[in-house]
Design a protein around this motif. Structure first.
Motif: not given
Length: 210
Positions: A164-172, A185-192
């Protein structure tokens, strides 16, 4: 405005359902904010990966519209990036983004080129929201950006689950062994962020020679 339509098309995604940000207080079940014992070594190793080429798919959804784009390549050369995207959405065709922190150059399929000293402001003007371009080079490696405060959550296996950074939530959502010399390394990322969602799926990742 033609530029606005093409930039908006570049960052859209289809077939994604509604999604809400995970509340961090209290911590989601099965997650902890205590990093595993290998986190410092893992972070140091991934921080050294700053020359790469990856391919995959970018998909973005926001209230106004949505779509997908193929990442023909994302070449990272230190702080410089070269991102080539293609999509049939709104007839976007092949579009190229090249830049460094604080500067972006956008080339459209017809050869028209636009430059800006405020990359995020240019994208925001076209799409109505701010894409964290400089943070993405960190998040794509599974690292928080050093430029601002952040919070990390880890799952029961000790894998990074959320930044969680700068108002974003990055889900791995998925990790993969792409490079023998580096951790997964990440293969799929969802950013909200609020009612906007970005998904990035990596199909291949190669280390480049500086």
């Amino acid at each position: 405005m033609k530029l606005a339509r093409i930039l908006a098309a570049l960052l859209m995604l289809a077939t994604l359902g509604a999604c809400t940000t995970i509340q961090i207080e209290p911590l989601p079940e099965g997650m902890t904010d205590q990093p595993p014992a290998n986190w410092a070594a893992r972070s140091a190793s991934l921080g050294q990966l700053d020359h790469w080429k990856l391919t995959g798919k970018l998909a973005v959804r926001q209230p106004s519209d949505s779509g997908t784009a193929i990442i023909n390549h994302w070449i990272q050369d230190g702080e410089s990036y070269d991102l080539a995207l293609s999509s049939s959405f709104l007839g976007m065709g092949s579009t190229r983004l090249k830049g460094v922190p604080g500067f972006i150059e956008l080339t459209l399929p017809n050869g028209e080129t636009y430059r800006s000293g405020e990359p995020e402001s240019l994208v925001q003007a076209a799409t109505g929201w701010r894409l964290p371009l400089e943070n993405l080079t960190w998040w794509i490696r599974g690292l928080p950006s050093p430029g601002s405060d952040y919070r990390l959550l880890f799952d029961e296996q000790g894998s990074l689950a959320i930044i969680r950074q700068d108002g974003w939530e990055i889900r791995y959502d998925r990790w993969q062994d792409f490079l023998a010399s580096y951790p997964e390394l990440p293969a799929r990322i969802t950013a909200l962020k609020e009612d906007k969602r970005v998904r990035l799926v990596v199909s291949d990742w190669q280390e480049e020679t500086p």
